[in-house]
Design a protein around this motif. Structure first.
Motif, PDB file in Angstrom:
ATOM      1  N   ASP A 205      82.747   4.188  -2.057  1.00 11.51           N
ATOM      2  CA  ASP A 205      81.791   5.158  -1.517  1.00 11.51           C
ATOM      3  C   ASP A 205      82.696   6.367  -1.054  1.00 11.51           C
ATOM      4  N   PRO A 206      82.383   7.354  -0.800  1.00 13.32           N
ATOM      5  CA  PRO A 206      83.325   8.576  -0.423  1.00 13.32           C
ATOM      6  C   PRO A 206      83.763   8.272   0.879  1.00 13.32           C
ATOM      7  N   ASP A 207      83.111   7.683   2.078  1.00  9.44           N
ATOM      8  CA  ASP A 207      83.708   7.645   3.121  1.00  9.44           C
ATOM      9  C   ASP A 207      84.765   6.434   3.374  1.00  9.44           C
ATOM     10  N   LYS A 208      84.581   5.446   2.622  1.00  8.31           N
ATOM     11  CA  LYS A 208      85.771   4.537   2.336  1.00  8.31           C
ATOM     12  C   LYS A 208      86.886   4.792   1.571  1.00  8.31           C
ATOM     13  N   ALA A 209      86.653   5.662   0.546  1.00  8.65           N
ATOM     14  CA  ALA A 209      87.581   6.400  -0.171  1.00  8.65           C
ATOM     15  C   ALA A 209      88.541   7.300   0.662  1.00  8.65           C
ATOM     16  N   MET A 210      87.769   8.157   1.406  1.00  5.35           N
ATOM     17  CA  MET A 210      88.762   9.043   2.307  1.00  5.35           C
ATOM     18  C   MET A 210      89.241   8.566   3.308  1.00  5.35           C
ATOM     19  N   SER A 211      88.886   7.388   3.819  1.00  2.00           N
ATOM     20  CA  SER A 211      89.710   6.483   5.087  1.00  2.00           C
ATOM     21  C   SER A 211      90.609   6.263   4.355  1.00  2.00           C
ATOM     22  N   TYR A 212      90.804   5.303   3.193  1.00  2.00           N
ATOM     23  CA  TYR A 212      91.776   4.762   2.626  1.00  2.00           C
ATOM     24  C   TYR A 212      92.819   5.787   2.199  1.00  2.00           C
ATOM     25  N   ASN A 213      92.517   6.914   1.319  1.00  2.00           N
ATOM     26  CA  ASN A 213      93.341   8.066   1.162  1.00  2.00           C
ATOM     27  C   ASN A 213      94.102   8.503   2.376  1.00  2.00           C
TER      28      ASN A 213
END
Length: 107
Positions: free
Chosen positions: A22-30
Motif C-alpha cells: 500500500d502507498p502509505d506503508k511504502a512511503m513510510s518504509y522509503n
C-alpha cells in the motif's frame, strides 16, 4: 465502453495490489530507510515479478529456475509474434491488399 473501462481498472488494481505494498506503508518504509526516487513504490517481499497467481491449469513450475526459463520463453514467443504481426502489416501496406486477399491469389 464504461463497463470495459471499469473491468480493466478493476483487474489492474487487483494486479497492482498483488505485487505492491500500500502507498502509505511504502512511503513510510522509503522515508525511514532513506530510499530516494521511489515515491510510494515498494514491492512485496513474497512477490516475484510477473507472477500474479493466475494459473488455472496448474502449469506454472514451482521451481524458481524453471519459472524463469518459462517466463523467458514466453517473452521470446511474444516478441516473435510482434515481428510476425509487423511483417503482415508491412506486406499489406506494400501490396495494398489484405492478407486474405494475398492468400486467395496464391491458391
Amino acid at each position: 465502453f464504461a463497463f470495459l473501462t471499469m473491468l480493466i481498472a478493476t483487474s489492474e488494481i487487483k494486479r497492482a495490489s498483488t505485487g505492491w505494498e500500500d502507498p502509505d506503508k511504502a512511503m513510510s518504509y522509503n522515508s525511514e530507510n532513506e530510499v530516494k526516487g521511489a515515491f510510494g513504490a515498494l514491492l512485496k517481499g513474497s512477490y516475484y515479478p510477473g507472477d500474479i497467481g493466475f494459473d488455472p491449469l496448474g502449469l506454472k513450475p514451482t521451481d524458481a529456475i524453471k519459472f524463469s526459463k518459462i517466463q523467458t520463453k514466453e517473452l521470446q514467443n511474444g516478441r516473435l509474434a510482434m515481428l510476425a504481426a509487423i511483417g503482415m502489416i508491412v506486406q499489406e501496406q506494400v501490396t495494398h491488399d489484405t492478407i486474405l486477399g494475398t492468400l486467395k491469389s496464391l491458391f
